[in-house]
Structures are given as C-alpha cells and as structure tokens.
Write a protein that holds these residues in place. Structure first.
Motif, mmCIF file in Angstrom:
data_model
loop_
_atom_site.group_PDB
_atom_site.id
_atom_site.type_symbol
_atom_site.label_atom_id
_atom_site.label_comp_id
_atom_site.label_asym_id
_atom_site.label_seq_id
_atom_site.Cartn_x
_atom_site.Cartn_y
_atom_site.Cartn_z
ATOM 1 N N GLN A 1 0.836 -1.204 0.000
ATOM 2 C CA GLN A 1 0.000 0.000 0.000
ATOM 3 C C GLN A 1 0.870 1.252 0.000
ATOM 4 O O GLN A 1 0.563 2.230 -0.682
ATOM 5 C CB GLN A 1 -0.925 0.011 1.234
ATOM 6 N N VAL A 2 1.955 1.213 0.774
ATOM 7 C CA VAL A 2 2.840 2.384 0.837
ATOM 8 C C VAL A 2 3.502 2.623 -0.519
ATOM 9 O O VAL A 2 3.664 3.767 -0.945
ATOM 10 C CB VAL A 2 3.881 2.254 1.971
ATOM 11 N N ASP A 3 3.836 1.528 -1.232
ATOM 12 C CA ASP A 3 4.366 1.678 -2.599
ATOM 13 C C ASP A 3 3.392 2.477 -3.458
ATOM 14 O O ASP A 3 3.791 3.374 -4.205
ATOM 15 C CB ASP A 3 4.535 0.301 -3.267
ATOM 16 N N LEU B 1 1.016 4.502 -2.441
ATOM 17 C CA LEU B 1 0.941 5.892 -1.971
ATOM 18 C C LEU B 1 2.123 6.687 -2.515
ATOM 19 O O LEU B 1 1.978 7.832 -2.949
ATOM 20 C CB LEU B 1 0.944 5.944 -0.440
ATOM 21 N N GLU B 2 3.297 6.058 -2.481
ATOM 22 C CA GLU B 2 4.515 6.706 -2.950
ATOM 23 C C GLU B 2 4.392 7.080 -4.438
ATOM 24 O O GLU B 2 4.811 8.160 -4.847
ATOM 25 C CB GLU B 2 5.691 5.753 -2.747
ATOM 26 N N ARG C 1 1.711 7.736 -5.725
ATOM 27 C CA ARG C 1 0.536 8.629 -5.771
ATOM 28 C C ARG C 1 -0.554 8.091 -6.681
ATOM 29 O O ARG C 1 -1.320 8.847 -7.274
ATOM 30 C CB ARG C 1 0.930 10.060 -6.167
ATOM 31 N N VAL D 1 -2.759 5.983 -5.440
ATOM 32 C CA VAL D 1 -3.884 5.841 -4.522
ATOM 33 C C VAL D 1 -3.667 6.848 -3.398
ATOM 34 O O VAL D 1 -2.531 7.260 -3.144
ATOM 35 C CB VAL D 1 -3.972 4.375 -3.998
ATOM 36 N N ASP D 2 -4.750 7.297 -2.747
ATOM 37 C CA ASP D 2 -4.584 8.218 -1.623
ATOM 38 C C ASP D 2 -4.880 7.479 -0.315
ATOM 39 O O ASP D 2 -5.463 6.390 -0.335
ATOM 40 C CB ASP D 2 -5.490 9.445 -1.811
ATOM 41 N N PRO D 3 -4.455 8.025 0.822
ATOM 42 C CA PRO D 3 -4.597 7.285 2.080
ATOM 43 C C PRO D 3 -6.028 6.844 2.384
ATOM 44 O O PRO D 3 -6.254 5.749 2.891
ATOM 45 C CB PRO D 3 -4.099 8.291 3.131
#
Lengths: 317, 317
Positions: B293-295, B297-298, B300, B302-304
């Motif tokens: 998930q953090v990948d 987000l990084e 961009r 997907v948003d939190p």
C-alpha cells in the motif's frame, strides 16, 4: 466528489489564497468534506521541501523563520509557513504574539502563513499537520516551513512530518531546559545557535558537539551547527545552505526517501484508525450506547477491554 | 487469564513493590498480557485521589511533589508518583535528573515512584498514563501524584486523567513562557506560585488573578492561588488544603463524578481504537500488504483514504 470539494481543490491547485485558507480549515478540523478534498489533492502533493523548525520557548524561532522566508523569496521560491501554537483547550484560539512579526510577508502572494492550534484535532496534532502539508504542497509551494513551540512529544512527532529538521537553541538557557534538549537533539539535522552575540554561545556549541560525539550517526556526517543572530539577519543564509546540503545528501543516500515512506505509512495508519472508529460509532456505538457502556464501567461491572470486544462483536468483527 | 497475569494481579493488589513495577511495565508498553491484567485490576481501581501537577520547566514541580509526598506520609496516606519525563525518541530512556531528589522516599514502602517516558506508547501518552493509574489505584494508593514537564497538548491531556489539577508557576518567566500559561491556565483547579521568595511574585499573582477575572467558572469559585517556597517547605500544607477543598467541593456538586465519567469514556474509546487497529493488522494488513500500500501511496496512484477503505473492505466492514 461534490462540486464544492472539486471547486476548492481546483482553487488550491491554482494557488488561490482564499481557497487555500478554506481548504486548510476543512482538513485541519476534519470536516465532512476533508476525505474527498485530500484524495483530490494527494496526487499533486509530495513535491515541496518540508523543513521543521523547533526549539525551546524564547529561542527566536519565529524570527528565524521570518528571515528564512525573506531569503527564499529573494530566490523566487514560493513559501508556505505552518506555525503550531499553544492553545487554550477551551477557547480553541491560537496565541498569535510572535506571528505579528510575520506580517511583513502578509502582502506577498508568494508566502502563505497559517497558524495551527495545538488542540482538538482528529487523530492528533501531527496527523492534522500532515493533512495541512498535503494541501500546501498541492498548491505548489516550493518550501514549507513548519514551526513548533516547545520540545515535547508533539513536537518530535510533528518533526516526523518534515524532510529536514532544524533545532534552534540559545545561550543562557537554564539547566532543565538543557535537559529537554536531549529529547529533540536526536531529531536535529541542523542545529542553529541563535542570539550568538550573547555570552555563552561557545559553551552551547561545545555542549552540542559533546552530545553529538556520544551519538551514533549511522555512517552519516554529524549535523551542522550554525551560529545566527536572526534579528540582524546574520547567519541566515548559512542556515539555508546547511538545510540544502542535508537535503542533497539525504536525497542521494536514500534517507529522504525512507523518511517520506515513513510519513506515508503513518498517514495510512492514521486514516485507517480514524475510519475504523467512525465505522464503530455508526454501526454499534450510538451516543446512548456509549453512555450505557460508561454506566457499566462506572459501576466497575465491566472493564474497558470487555466493553470494546462487545462493540466489535456487534460490528461483525 | 493466564496464571502469570493472575499472579501479577494478586501481587499488585497486595501492594507488592516488585509486582507493581512489573505490572506497570506490562501496561505501559502494551505487552500481550496487558489487556488481561487491566481487566483483572479494573474492578479495584477508582478509589485513589489523582492529582496532576504541571507547569513550565524550572518551576520546581518535582520539589513540590516531593514535599507534598512527605506531607501525605505524615498523615499516613499511601502515595503513588508518576513522573512523565521528556525522552529521547531513539534511546527510549527517561531523563531522571530531577527524580534523584525523590530518592528520599525510596526506602519508604508507602511511596511508589515511577518515571514514564513520553515516547512510544500504544495509543499515546495520556492513554498509557491512564493504564498506569489503573494499576497504581488497584494497589491501594490513597493519593496518586502525576507530574508532567511542560505545557503542551500532551500535558493538557494527561491532566485530563486527574481528579484535581495543580499548575505551578514562578516569578520571572520570560514573555513566551507567560504566553504558554494560557494553554494550561484553564485546566488549573489550584494555582501554585513557587519560589515566592523571589522578586516579582506579586506580579505573577496579579497576572493570574487578571486572567481568572476574564474566564468563566460556570458558577464555581475561581481556583485558589497558593504561594510556596517548596525548597523550604513553606506553603506546602496550604497547597494540600487547597487540593482537598477542591476535591470536597467537586465531589459535592457533581464535577468530580463528571470528570471520572469522561475519563472512563476516553479509556473505552482508546481501548476500542487499539483493538480495531490490531484486528485490521491481523485480518488484512500484514507487514507485506502494508508495504504494498505504501508503494502505491509513494507512486501517488492511490490516496490514504482509498487505501484505508480497501483494508476495511477486506476486514468485511
């Protein structure tokens, strides 16, 4: 997304000052429009350099931020400033004393200044700061300066939202304040010894050096120590040069990427926590139900863990 | 409950010092045994008077707590002391400087002293303080003194775990520290002006009175202001008399009951939040999944908020 959020997001992207102010209020206070607005702005965030400035009361942080802003403006950079102020828990109003000095930039469209109260934020102050940073970054600021007052856990967490952390100290602090420094010294990427025209400046520098000599820097060079007299604009350029040097080095060795990943991980966890609690409230935890549970806690016939497990069962978990 | 938690809970109930120290470590750090231990102790908690003592660095809080403890011991009361210290976020160790003075009580079985670090607590510092208070109260302490350093949001929240809040000020603080007072002045039930042999004491008293005259006390009499020289034991009995007077009045008019209900409500919400996040981690949020998930987000993509909703869907919510 509602037309309203959409319009607001577009205004922020254009750098419109009124849209920016409204959008920050929406995300700071966790209003209903906040999730959609953040989702719309998130793709455009992540390009600003975020610099945290902290240190004990009276160290001259606001003056330093003011002079750094002037320095950055001369370079043509767009600047956002978030000043996290102590607040009355009742009135909710931020104390604006030091902010008044910043009014020199008030007429400058390339500077956006925002005070944040320290109380009453959904998910805590650091989470609220992170949301405000998303909005400011999406508006195209090159540099965002985050100033905090004090040296407690909140400040350490807020510094966790920054790419580079600057810790400001001054000669002549009392012993207990010296002790407080230990809590923030390990988050410093750059040390500033402000009011360096005062007696005792060399002693402070020597103390920092002695603390640094004990710490492990994991193969990194130790943080730079810069002496300033911010009121006279002395040493301010050197502070920014030290920030830039740290940024360049941390971009090169992966440290900056690691920090930004950690920030995103935190944002995700905070968002999840917030959404789960909202769902619990909607599904199984009406205000009346909450009061019933508190009645039972008060009578000590149930403990908080058992009550929480009961709510989760009703959520289907 | 496991035999181990059971034995530990019984040790705490007997007031055994080693059991108490171990039990506090378990609940402070949120170890696996913490929920069962807290459930076992919760029915016996709630009988201690919890007094919060806060104020800016250098105001002499530790000395005052030390002298109040001596005063209470002369009355035969059992005392618990929780000192919340600023911490290095890396080492996790509390700074014990001022604590050394408390060693005068170290040999006294009627006094239990515990320093808490300000970092790394499950659910935040105020939640961890609440858990530690449950353990100390269940061990039969008559009075628990909670001392915090500083005047930020953490301190205000920790004071929310107390029945009576004492704010300590001193003459001669700088302007910015005076400003900080506004954040804590509204939580004060009793003001102490310590180091009252110094110049400027009347000015501080006048400033407090002037602030109080502006505040609404909702039909309550304004907080008492007591002058002390804690190092010489002057005024310490008066501080305790003011605390007792506040306790008696707030017990009579329902304020104390309201505060305790608010504390229980908070404990329930914190416990629920913690359990929900644990469940999310177990069910749908393995360390690998988190990094995936953090990948995103990084990148961009997907948003939190969208990522959090995805996790909730997988939890069946």
């Amino acid at each position: 997304m509602s037309p309203l959020s959409n319009e607001l997001a577009e205004g922020v992207r254009r750098g419109d000052v009124r849209a920016l102010a409204r959008a920050i209020s929406v995300v700071e206070n966790g209003r209903p429009a906040a999730p959609a607005l953040l989702a719309a702005l998130f793709p455009y965030a992540g390009k600003s350099l975020v610099v945290g400035v902290t240190g004990p009361p009276g160290s001259g942080k606001s003056t330093l931020v003011d002079r750094l802003t002037a320095h950055l403006r001369r370079q043509g950079q767009k600047v956002g400033i978030v000043a996290v102020d102590p607040t009355s828990p009742f009135s909710g109003g931020a104390i604006l004393g030091d902010r008044i000095r910043m009014q020199g930039h008030a007429a400058d469209e390339g500077v956006f200044i925002r005070s944040m109260a320290t109380r009453g934020h959904l998910g805590g102050l650091a989470a609220a700061t992170g949301r405000v940073l998303t909005v400011l970054a999406a508006s195209g600021k090159d540099v965002i300066l985050v100033e905090t007052v004090g040296v407690g856990q909140d400040e350490v967490e807020i510094m966790g939202t920054a790419d580079v952390s600057v810790v400001v100290l001054v000669p002549g602090l009392g012993d207990e304040v010296q002790a407080l420094k230990a809590g923030i010294m390990e988050i410093a990427d750059v040390f500033v010894v402000n009011k360096a025209d005062r007696e005792g400046v060399d002693r402070v520098v020597a103390e920092i050096e002695s603390m640094l000599s004990l710490a492990s820097h994991e193969g990194q060079p130790p943080p730079q120590i810069v002496k300033t007299v911010a009121t006279d604009d002395r040493g301010v350029d050197e502070v920014w040069a030290a920030v830039e040097a740290f940024r360049a080095r941390s971009a090169g060795n992966g440290l900056l990427a690691d920090r930004r990943r950690a920030q995103l991980r935190r944002q995700l966890e905070e968002t999840l926590q917030d959404r789960l609690l909202t769902r619990a409230r909607e599904a199984a935890f009406t205000p009346e139900e909450l009061e019933n549970q508190v009645d039972r806690l008060e009578a000590r016939t149930v403990d908080p863990l058992a009550a929480a497990e009961e709510v989760m069962k009703r959520m289907g978990l």
